[in-house]
Design a protein around this motif. Structure first.
Motif, PDB file in Angstrom:
ATOM      1  N   GLU A 230      22.566  28.450  60.597  1.00  0.00           N
ATOM      2  CA  GLU A 230      21.145  28.786  60.626  1.00  0.00           C
ATOM      3  C   GLU A 230      21.011  30.120  61.348  1.00  0.00           C
ATOM      4  O   GLU A 230      21.904  30.541  62.091  1.00  0.00           O
TER       5      GLU A 230
ATOM      6  N   SER B 281      12.253  30.553  66.645  1.00  0.00           N
ATOM      7  CA  SER B 281      12.557  29.412  65.780  1.00  0.00           C
ATOM      8  C   SER B 281      13.793  29.736  64.932  1.00  0.00           C
ATOM      9  O   SER B 281      14.192  30.898  64.804  1.00  0.00           O
TER      10      SER B 281
ATOM     11  N   ARG C 125      15.941  29.061  61.158  1.00  0.00           N
ATOM     12  CA  ARG C 125      15.716  28.783  59.752  1.00  0.00           C
ATOM     13  C   ARG C 125      17.028  28.939  59.002  1.00  0.00           C
ATOM     14  O   ARG C 125      18.014  29.442  59.548  1.00  0.00           O
ATOM     15  N   ASP C 126      17.007  28.514  57.748  1.00  0.00           N
ATOM     16  CA  ASP C 126      18.220  28.574  56.943  1.00  0.00           C
ATOM     17  C   ASP C 126      18.597  30.022  56.653  1.00  0.00           C
ATOM     18  O   ASP C 126      17.724  30.881  56.472  1.00  0.00           O
TER      19      ASP C 126
ATOM     20  N   SER D  47      17.163  32.262  53.801  1.00  0.00           N
ATOM     21  CA  SER D  47      15.859  32.924  53.886  1.00  0.00           C
ATOM     22  C   SER D  47      15.977  34.395  54.287  1.00  0.00           C
ATOM     23  O   SER D  47      14.983  35.121  54.293  1.00  0.00           O
TER      24      SER D  47
END
Length: 308
Positions: free
Chosen positions: A197, A205, A207-208, A211
């Motif tokens: 990630e 935060s 995220r994958d 993205s």
């Protein structure tokens, strides 16, 4: 612990030759009651052998047999675990028209000091294999935490690679992005442990990595490649990775990101490594001192080596 040794009776009565192989049980147990039970079992087995020998002799004379006869008994250890044993024993001999043969199974639990059935032994085996099956599922990543033993080992190295990669990724992205290993299980039946990630300091935060934009993906990939190179070299027992080639990807970078990527590669060069870059980006070519330029013509490709 139960030890089972083979005992052999080899003798001859008139024209009857006996080859009687039978088990003798010994147990490493200080309890007198258990030892006495073992003696009773051994006596019972030896009694079966003596009865067979007597039946063969009596039948031989009753049938008025002329000629030699061989009488045989054999045993096998089918199960011997946890003070539970199962031993089938076969007695066989044909004398005239009389078939003297039978199989007797000795099944005992020496902890309970009693004779048991094959069903009891199968239950014991089933419980044992159930535990082994659960361990196998755990080692193969089929149960929580859904990571195989192999992946668990690789994940420890992966953490080192990520740490080394983040040193360069944070520099290339102005401390915005860093890579982290994904620990939660992905959708579907796949295993976890080696997925990534991206952590974004701007949004606080993760995220994958899918993205990321094209330029961001290139920075992450380049950082991982350089981190992998560092870790392999430090763990390979003296193996040196002195040469590296980077093929394309620079065209997706903005000017600032391009400068950061080049600075990282130049840092490797200053550390004594040879870094080769394959690219069509004009800005990049202007920053490279030694170039091997390939030009396509109607007569074929032309190669020219230039040093600034």
């Amino acid at each position: 612990m139960i030890n089972i040794a083979g005992k052999l009776i080899s003798n001859k009565v008139n024209n009857i030759r006996f080859f009687l192989n039978y088990p003798k049980i010994d147990i490493e147990e200080e309890n007198d009651h258990v030892q006495k039970f073992v003696e009773l079992v051994n006596k019972s087995i030896k009694n079966e052998v003596d009865i067979f020998e007597e039946i063969v002799i009596n039948t031989y004379f009753e049938e008025n047999i002329i000629g030699n006869v061989n009488a045989i008994s054999e045993f096998q250890i089918a199960f011997n675990r946890g003070n539970i044993i199962s031993m089938p024993m076969e007695f066989t001999q044909i004398i005239g028209l009389t078939d003297i043969s039978h199989i007797y199974s000795y099944n005992y639990d020496f902890d309970l000091m009693k004779k048991i059935t094959l069903e009891d032994i199968f239950k014991e085996i089933e419980e044992e294999y159930k535990v082994l099956g659960e361990l196998a599922d755990l080692a193969n990543g089929k149960k929580a935490p859904y990571i195989s033993f192999e992946r668990y080992i690789l994940a420890s190295y992966f953490e080192d690679i990520i740490e080394a990669a983040n040193i360069r990724l944070e520099k290339m992205t102005g401390d915005r992005f860093s890579l982290i290993r994904k620990t939660s299980k992905s959708k579907g039946a796949g295993q976890k442990g080696l997925e990534l990630e991206i952590y974004d300091n701007y949004t606080d935060s993760s995220r994958d990595v899918s993205s990321l934009s094209g330029g961001e993906s290139f920075k992450a990939s380049l950082s991982l490649a350089l981190g992998l190179s560092d870790i392999v070299q430090s763990n390979a027992g003296g193996v040196s990775l002195d040469t590296m080639f980077v093929d394309e990807g620079f065209g997706t970078l903005d000017p600032q990101s391009l400068d950061n990527a080049i600075d990282s590669l130049l840092e490797l060069q200053r550390g004594g490594r040879l870094v080769g870059i394959i690219s069509h980006v004009e800005e990049l070519k202007e920053r490279i001192d030694a170039k091997l330029e390939v030009t396509s013509t109607s007569k074929g490709s032309k190669v020219e080596f230039n040093i600034l």
